[in-house]
Design an enzyme around this catalytic site. Structure first.
Site, PDB file in Angstrom:
ATOM      1  CG  ASP A 108       0.142  -0.032   2.733  1.00 41.79           C
ATOM      2  OD1 ASP A 108       1.220  -0.145   2.309  1.00 41.79           O
ATOM      3  OD2 ASP A 108      -1.006  -0.133   3.694  1.00 41.79           O
ATOM      4  CE  LYS A 159       1.449   2.930  13.650  1.00 39.99           C
ATOM      5  NZ  LYS A 159       1.416   1.299  13.293  1.00 39.99           N
ATOM      6  CG  ASP A 218       1.330   5.040   4.651  1.00 39.38           C
ATOM      7  OD1 ASP A 218       0.839   3.752   4.593  1.00 39.38           O
ATOM      8  OD2 ASP A 218       1.646   4.572   5.676  1.00 39.38           O
TER       9      ASP A 218
END
Ligand code: GTP
Length: 330
Positions: A108, A159, A218
Site C-alpha cells: 500500500d 510508532k 503510504d
C-alpha cells in the site's frame, strides 16, 4: 529478483472503501493500486512477484486471471487467517520455496525508490536485511529507525510517542531479505515485522537501512488515498494514466479531482479535491469537497459532502449536508 508483496491486510482505516475490496484493488486514477506497485517493480527489473494474500484474495485472482500483473507473472500464498506482516513473509517464503535473497514490499506504498540501489547497498554491507528509509516531518505514525554511520540499524521503534522519536527517518516499507530472516519468525501465530522481527534484528546488529528521498506515500488513510490520486493526476508521480469517459456537464466545475469511468456530473456541480470511482451520479447543484466516493454512489440535488468517505451503491438524498462522515456501502 523475486518480490513478495504484502496485500493481505484488512485496510480498516480505509473503510468503507475496503468493505468489499482489498486496499490494493482500489483505483488510483482508475488503475488498481497493485498495478502501480508491481509496475514499478517491473520497471526496476523484478521478474516475478508473490502476492501474500489474506483478506478477499479472490479480488486479485479474478482481476488477473492470466497469472500476470503489469506484465510480469505472479504467484500467490493465501493465509487462512491473518498472520501479521512477518508471519505473512514466513508463510509466503515457505509456500513459494524462496531460497535466495528476495524483496518484500508493503503493498500500500507508492514510491519511485531505486530498487537496484537498495539491493546493492544490502550486498555491499553484507546485511541480513535492509530497509529503505524515508525522511518525514512527523515520524510518530511510523516505524522510526536510528542508524549508525555505516548504515547499521541501532534502534527500530514502531510508532514512538509524538516528540519522543530518536530520528525522523522512517521505515518506508520496502525491504531486501536474506532467506535466514524467515527462520527468525516464529511459526503458528501472528507476528509483526515492525514490532518483533526488526527490533530483534537491530539488537543482533544484522539489520541495515538505506536513506532515500524519492517520491513516497503510504496510502493507508482516506486523506492519504486522496493524496495518492491527486499526486498521480497532477504529475507529482511519473506515468500519468489517461482517465477516460466520464460525462461532465459544461456548467459543472471540477478542480483537482478524479472522476471515474461511467460517472455522470450534472450542471452547477462543484467537485474539488475528491475522487469518484466508477458509475457515480452527482445531481445538479451538489458540492463535493475533500471526499472519496466508491462505485455507483448517487448524490442528490443540492447536496454538500465535505471530508466524507462513501461506500459503494450508497444514495445521498437531495439537500443533505454531510461533513466528515463515513457511510457504509448499501
Ligand atoms: P489497517 O487495517 O487500516 O491498518 O490496514 P492494513 O490491514 O493494510 O495494515 P497495514 O497498513 O499496517 O499493513 C501494511 C501492509 O501489510 C499492507 O499492504 C497490508 O495489506 C499488509 N498486511 C498487513 N497485515 C497483513 C497480514 O496479516 N497478512 C498479509 N498477507 N498482509 C498483511
Amino acid at each position: 529478483m523475486f518480490a513478495v508483496v504484502l496485500v493481505g491486510g484488512f485496510g480498516t482505516r480505509l473503510r468503507p472503501l475496503t468493505e468489499h475490496t482489498p486496499k490494493q484493488m482500489l483505483p488510483i486514477c482508475g488503475v488498481p493500486m497493485i498495478e502501480w506497485v508491481v509496475g514499478h517493480l517491473a520497471e526496476h527489473g523484478v521478474q516475478e512477484v508473490g502476492l501474500a494474500l489474506g483478506y478477499r484474495p479472490d479480488a486479485f485472482l479474478n482481476a488477473y486471471p492470466n497469472g500476470r500483473i503489469a506484465d510480469i507473472p505472479y504467484r500467490v500464498a493465501v493465509e487462512a487467517e491473518a498472520l501479521g506482516t512477518a508471519g505473512a513473509i514466513r508463510f509466503a517464503a515457505q509456500e513459494m520455496q524462496l531460497e535466495e535473497t528476495f524483496l518484500v514490499l508493503n503493498g500500500d506504498v507508492l514510491t519511485d525508490l531505486h530498487i537496484g540501489a537498495l539491493v546493492e547497498f544490502h550486498d555491499q554491507h553484507e546485511a541480513e536485511a535492509t530497509i529503505a528509509l524515508q525522511a518525514v516531518s512527523d515520524p510518530s505514525r511510523f516505524g522510526v529507525v536510528r542508524t549508525g554511520d555505516n548504515g547499521r540499524v541501532e534502534e527500530f521503534i514502531e510508532k514512538p510517542p509524538a516528540g519522543k522519536s530518536p530520528s525522523n527517518h522512517i521505515n518506508a516499507g520496502t525491504y531486501v531479505m536474506n532467506p535466514s530472516v524467515v527462520d527468525r519468525i516464529p511459526e503458528g501465530r501472528p507476528v509483526s515485522i515492525e514490532r518483533e522481527t526488526f527490533p530483534d534484528m537491530a539488537e543482533a546488529g544484522t539489520l541495515y537501512a538505506m536513506q532515500s528521498d524519492t517520491y513516497w506515500l503510504d496510502t493507508g488513510t482516506p486523506g492519504q488515498f486522496l493524496e495518492a490520486n491527486l499526486d498521480v493526476l497532477q504529475g507529482r508521480r511519473k506515468n500519468r494514466p489517461s482517465m477516460p469517459l466520464a460525462t461532465v456537464h459544461p456548467a459543472a466545475q471540477i478542480e483537482e479531482s478524479v472522476i471515474g469511468t461511467g460517472s455522470h456530473i450534472d450542471a452547477e456541480v462543484m467537485v474539488k479535491r475528491s475522487v469518484l470511482f466508477t458509475d457515480c451520479h452527482v445531481s445538479r447543484g451538489a458540492t463535493i469537497v475533500d471526499s472519496v466516493l466508491s462505485d455507483e454512489v448517487y448524490v442528490g440535488e443540492g447536496t454538500r459532502l465535505e471530508g466524507c468517505v462513501i461506500g459503494s451503491g450508497q444514495r445521498i438524498e437531495a439537500g443533505a449536508t454531510l461533513i466528515d462522515q463515513k457511510r457504509p456501502g448499501s
